[in-house]
Design a protein around this motif. Structure first.
Motif, PDB file in Angstrom:
ATOM      1  N   TYR A 112       0.838  -1.205   0.000  1.00  0.00           N
ATOM      2  CA  TYR A 112       0.000   0.000   0.000  1.00  0.00           C
ATOM      3  C   TYR A 112       0.875   1.257   0.000  1.00  0.00           C
ATOM      4  CZ  TYR A 112      -3.548   3.359   1.425  1.00  0.00           C
ATOM      5  OH  TYR A 112      -4.381   4.445   1.478  1.00  0.00           O
ATOM      6  N   PHE A 113       1.836   1.324   0.917  1.00  0.00           N
ATOM      7  CA  PHE A 113       2.663   2.533   0.995  1.00  0.00           C
ATOM      8  C   PHE A 113       3.673   2.613  -0.145  1.00  0.00           C
ATOM      9  CE2 PHE A 113       0.673   2.767   5.118  1.00  0.00           C
ATOM     10  CZ  PHE A 113       0.409   4.130   5.217  1.00  0.00           C
ATOM     11  N   ASP A 114       4.038   1.475  -0.756  1.00  0.00           N
ATOM     12  CA  ASP A 114       4.855   1.513  -1.976  1.00  0.00           C
ATOM     13  C   ASP A 114       4.069   2.192  -3.112  1.00  0.00           C
ATOM     14  OD1 ASP A 114       7.080   0.339  -0.866  1.00  0.00           O
ATOM     15  OD2 ASP A 114       6.661  -1.686  -1.666  1.00  0.00           O
ATOM     16  N   MET A 115       2.766   1.885  -3.199  1.00  0.00           N
ATOM     17  CA  MET A 115       1.919   2.541  -4.212  1.00  0.00           C
ATOM     18  C   MET A 115       1.846   4.037  -3.952  1.00  0.00           C
ATOM     19  SD  MET A 115      -1.302   0.043  -5.017  1.00  0.00           S
ATOM     20  CE  MET A 115      -1.486  -0.691  -3.403  1.00  0.00           C
ATOM     21  N   LEU A 116       1.712   4.423  -2.677  1.00  0.00           N
ATOM     22  CA  LEU A 116       1.650   5.847  -2.348  1.00  0.00           C
ATOM     23  C   LEU A 116       2.954   6.543  -2.728  1.00  0.00           C
ATOM     24  CD1 LEU A 116      -0.243   6.015   1.082  1.00  0.00           C
ATOM     25  CD2 LEU A 116      -1.159   6.215  -1.228  1.00  0.00           C
ATOM     26  N   ARG A 117       4.086   5.884  -2.529  1.00  0.00           N
ATOM     27  CA  ARG A 117       5.380   6.467  -2.915  1.00  0.00           C
ATOM     28  C   ARG A 117       5.412   6.724  -4.429  1.00  0.00           C
ATOM     29  NH1 ARG A 117       6.801   2.449   0.822  1.00  0.00           N
ATOM     30  NH2 ARG A 117       7.768   3.281   2.709  1.00  0.00           N
ATOM     31  N   LYS A 118       4.957   5.738  -5.211  1.00  0.00           N
ATOM     32  CA  LYS A 118       4.933   5.891  -6.676  1.00  0.00           C
ATOM     33  C   LYS A 118       4.015   7.048  -7.076  1.00  0.00           C
ATOM     34  CE  LYS A 118       5.859   1.048  -7.717  1.00  0.00           C
ATOM     35  NZ  LYS A 118       5.289  -0.230  -8.153  1.00  0.00           N
ATOM     36  N   MET A 119       2.872   7.126  -6.410  1.00  0.00           N
ATOM     37  CA  MET A 119       1.928   8.209  -6.724  1.00  0.00           C
ATOM     38  C   MET A 119       2.530   9.565  -6.359  1.00  0.00           C
ATOM     39  SD  MET A 119      -1.615   6.372  -5.512  1.00  0.00           S
ATOM     40  CE  MET A 119      -2.614   7.838  -5.623  1.00  0.00           C
ATOM     41  N   LEU A 120       3.242   9.634  -5.248  1.00  0.00           N
ATOM     42  CA  LEU A 120       3.897  10.888  -4.855  1.00  0.00           C
ATOM     43  C   LEU A 120       4.898  11.322  -5.920  1.00  0.00           C
ATOM     44  CD1 LEU A 120       4.449  10.257  -1.042  1.00  0.00           C
ATOM     45  CD2 LEU A 120       3.252  12.216  -2.029  1.00  0.00           C
TER      46      LEU A 120
END
Length: 197
Positions: free
Chosen positions: A102-110
């Motif tokens: 989940y937080f890996d996806m947020l990093r990519k989105m950032l």
């Protein structure tokens, strides 16, 4: 037989002969009229029969065409329902991803959506509570790489998955739902190609 009787007999004979000729002529004319009427009636029957056959054929063709159109509409609707279900499942799988994914996806989105400006980032209460240690510093580092700065907002948003960026009072919705909605047609086309090609 007297002369008067002969004359009467001759007149009667001529009258009978004339009446017979008139009756024969009338009978021939009546037969001609009946034959002409019969021919016209047969022609009219053929015309009506041909017209009826053409109408029946037209109705059959329209019924087949309508049936085919209805079948294609139902097939398209079924495909759209399957695609919609697949997209909903994909969305749910993002929301239910384990914390690391989940937080890996947020990093990519950032990395994709952060602007080279100063701004704020808002998360849901759930994401703030489960945020991994050091993630706030990662947010600032990603913003710095882009030439900007991001502060973690104290404002909690009621969003599911993702975040909201605020730059100069302008909000950019970076939630999973917003991403799915903005790419819905493209995602639908890809799912359609995978499932129905």
């Amino acid at each position: 037989m007297t002369g008067l009787e002969k004359m009467q007999s001759q007149i009667l004979s001529e009258a009978e002969s004339s009446a017979k000729e008139i009756l024969d002529q009338a009978k021939k004319e009546a037969e001609g009229i009946v034959e002409e009427a019969r021919k016209r009636a047969e022609a009219e029957c053929r015309r009506i029969s041909e017209k009826s056959e053409a109408e029946v054929k037209g109705l059959e063709e329209r019924a087949v065409s309508s049936s085919d159109l209805q079948r294609r509409k139902e097939l398209l609707q079924a495909k759209q329902e399957v695609i919609s279900q697949m997209l909903d499942q994909a969305y749910e799988s993002l929301l239910c991803a384990d914390e690391k994914d989940y937080f890996d996806m947020l990093r990519k989105m950032l990395r994709k959506f952060v602007l080279p400006q100063e701004g704020e980032i808002c998360f849901s209460k759930e994401d703030l509570e489960r945020m991994p240690k050091g993630f706030q510093e990662e947010i600032q580092a990603i913003a710095k790489e882009k030439g900007g700065a991001l502060a973690l907002s104290e404002e909690v948003r009621s969003v599911q998955g993702g975040f909201v960026l605020i730059y100069g009072g302008i909000e950019e919705n970076c939630t999973f739902r917003a991403m799915f909605n903005s790419k819905k047609d493209e995602l639908s086309d890809k799912v359609h190609a995978l499932l129905f090609s």
